[in-house]
Structure formats: structure tokens, C-alpha cells
Design a protein around this motif. Sequence first.
Motif, mmCIF file in Angstrom:
data_model
loop_
_atom_site.group_PDB
_atom_site.id
_atom_site.type_symbol
_atom_site.label_atom_id
_atom_site.label_comp_id
_atom_site.label_asym_id
_atom_site.label_seq_id
_atom_site.Cartn_x
_atom_site.Cartn_y
_atom_site.Cartn_z
ATOM 1 N N PHE A 135 0.846 -1.180 0.000
ATOM 2 C CA PHE A 135 0.000 0.000 0.000
ATOM 3 C C PHE A 135 0.886 1.235 0.000
ATOM 4 N N ALA A 136 0.605 2.137 -0.856
ATOM 5 C CA ALA A 136 1.450 3.328 -0.921
ATOM 6 C C ALA A 136 0.619 4.590 -0.797
ATOM 7 N N LEU A 137 0.946 5.383 0.147
ATOM 8 C CA LEU A 137 0.329 6.701 0.245
ATOM 9 C C LEU A 137 1.069 7.605 -0.720
ATOM 10 N N THR A 138 0.364 8.056 -1.695
ATOM 11 C CA THR A 138 1.094 8.704 -2.774
ATOM 12 C C THR A 138 0.750 10.160 -2.952
ATOM 13 N N GLY A 139 0.431 10.815 -1.912
ATOM 14 C CA GLY A 139 0.322 12.245 -2.121
ATOM 15 C C GLY A 139 -0.980 12.800 -1.641
ATOM 16 N N CYS A 140 -0.910 13.995 -1.217
ATOM 17 C CA CYS A 140 -2.102 14.643 -0.697
ATOM 18 C C CYS A 140 -2.829 15.357 -1.816
ATOM 19 N N TYR A 141 -3.940 15.867 -1.488
ATOM 20 C CA TYR A 141 -4.859 16.432 -2.448
ATOM 21 C C TYR A 141 -5.524 17.600 -1.747
ATOM 22 N N ASN A 171 11.015 13.261 3.616
ATOM 23 C CA ASN A 171 9.965 12.395 4.173
ATOM 24 C C ASN A 171 8.548 12.869 3.892
ATOM 25 N N LYS A 172 8.369 13.656 2.833
ATOM 26 C CA LYS A 172 6.995 14.041 2.475
ATOM 27 C C LYS A 172 6.613 13.471 1.117
ATOM 28 N N ASN A 173 5.293 13.334 0.925
ATOM 29 C CA ASN A 173 4.781 12.836 -0.342
ATOM 30 C C ASN A 173 4.532 13.980 -1.314
ATOM 31 N N SER A 174 4.647 13.667 -2.584
ATOM 32 C CA SER A 174 4.248 14.632 -3.602
ATOM 33 C C SER A 174 2.794 15.018 -3.375
ATOM 34 N N CYS A 175 2.388 16.117 -3.931
ATOM 35 C CA CYS A 175 1.160 16.755 -3.492
ATOM 36 C C CYS A 175 0.554 17.570 -4.637
#
Length: 289
Positions: free
Chosen positions: A2-8, A165-169
Motif C-alpha cells: 500500500f502506498a500513500l502517494t500524495g495529498c490532495y 519524508n513528504k509525499n508529492s502533493c
Amino acid sequence: MFALTGCYIRPGLYDSPSSEGSVSTEVTAPPQLPHGSADSCEGIVAVVSIYVSTPTYSWDFTDPDDKMTISQSLGFLKLATGWIETEANSWNKFVDFKCDWTVNPELYYEAKMSDEILNNSGAQGIEEVWQYIAANIAPIDDIKAKFGANSVVYVLFVNTPSTYNKNSCTIVCDEGFTYPYEFCRIYCNSIDGMENPASYAHEILHTFGAPDLYKADTFGNNCGTTDDLVTYVSANLPNEIMYTTYDIDTGIPYYDKISNELTEITAYYIGWTDKSEVAEEFGMEPAKH
Ligand SMILES: [Zn+2]
């Protein structure tokens, strides 16, 4: 995997940024676009690439390693947009992304911005990006006229290291927002590795209205997804690109292809179909197209 791939993010959720500390530029009134710069994912889409240096993470455009990262990022962008174009065919839709800045140099920018733009939940950084676009990039109507485009997507590339350590967004805009510029922030490297083409596609799909399918909508900005919906997607659509950007079988990110799927729920929210049974069944908000 499972990958958390970015905020919205819909920036209207945040308080209006104060003018203190914001970039001082002469900006003419930006156009009012009800769905922002990216509308339905159809026709020609111009993609503006902006390589952003901040005080902490800068680009050295003469450094061989940085040049390699930039070259790879363009390759991933072309792969991601090409994948969306192919997916569109199965919905009898046509979309053609103009993103190759080696062919169209006017789609390439190098910019300096503050570290505030790295704050994924900060209104000030969003405002700074908007003001940069308004002051430095050709007006949306001019870009549309030049390419015959329906939509314009802006992609910021940040030269983050493997310790980041942050996701693309992605930032999306709606009716009534001051600025219409919808942009993805791609963090080129992070603790999860190099950002992969599936993540690029995931972020770009957000600009056209696709919600994240790996989390419930707690801030009112994710089309009303619920825990039940997420459980359903996990069990029945585990390879959905708005759910994961890792390969379903190996659990790793691919860099030479995208092995995820774009299912009817995402197709619905980006304007490729008028109906999603899953969205209806789980009481999600109607698409805005
Ligand atoms: Zn996302």
C-alpha cells in the motif's frame, strides 16, 4: 503493498494567507475558470514544468547528477501522460498531453521559491506558487491558443534527497478561487525512493478531479470518500492508481512502466464517463464535469 502517494488539497480549506511575507509582484487579475486550469481530461493538455529551487533544495543545472534527475523526471512525465492517453482510449476518449519541453521550450521554467512551498498544508506556499505563475508564465489563454489546449497543468519539480519524508502533493482549484492554477508538487526523491511514473500520473489525475481512494474524506476535499469506500477499494480495486502507485504483484514501484489500473470511479471523476456505480453505492459527491 500500500502506498500513500500524495495529498490532495483544495486551498479554500485554509485561512486566507496574509500579505506579509508574500512575494511582491505586479499581477493582473487571473482568469476565473470554474474548474481551474485543468478541466475534463480530454483534448489537448499543456503541461508546464517548473524546476523549483528553494534555499534547502536547489537545482544545479550544470551538475551531472542534477541533469540526470531532470532528464529522468521528463522521461517519467512522458511515460505517465502517455499512460493516461492510452487509458483514455478504452473509454473512447481522446487526450493528448503536450509536456515535452525539449520539443516546446516554452513549457520549461526554472524558478526560485521559498522553503514555504515545501509545506504541504501551508496556504502561504500555495499562494507563492500561484503568484509566481501569474507573474512569470504566459497567460492560460495564450498557452491554450498556442497548443489548441483545453487544459493547462503545472508541475513543480523539487530536488529533494533520499532522506526527504513528504509525499508529492497536488493543489486543485474551484470556482471562486483567486487563482485558477492547478499544480502538482513532485518531490523527485524521498525515503520511499525516486518518485515513480505512476505517482506522476496519480498527481496529474488529481488536477482533473480524481480523489484519493486510500483515505476517507476528513477535510471535505476528497469527494466524500468514506472508510467503507476505502475498504471496498482495498478488497475489490486494489490496483487502482488512486489507491496505490506500487505494482500490485511485486509491491515495488516501477520506473519503466505503469502496472496500475484506472477504473470506472476515477474515469468518472476525470470526466470520461457519466456514471460510477461505486461512487453511487458509497454515496460519494457527484463529479464536477
Ligand atoms: Zn493523491
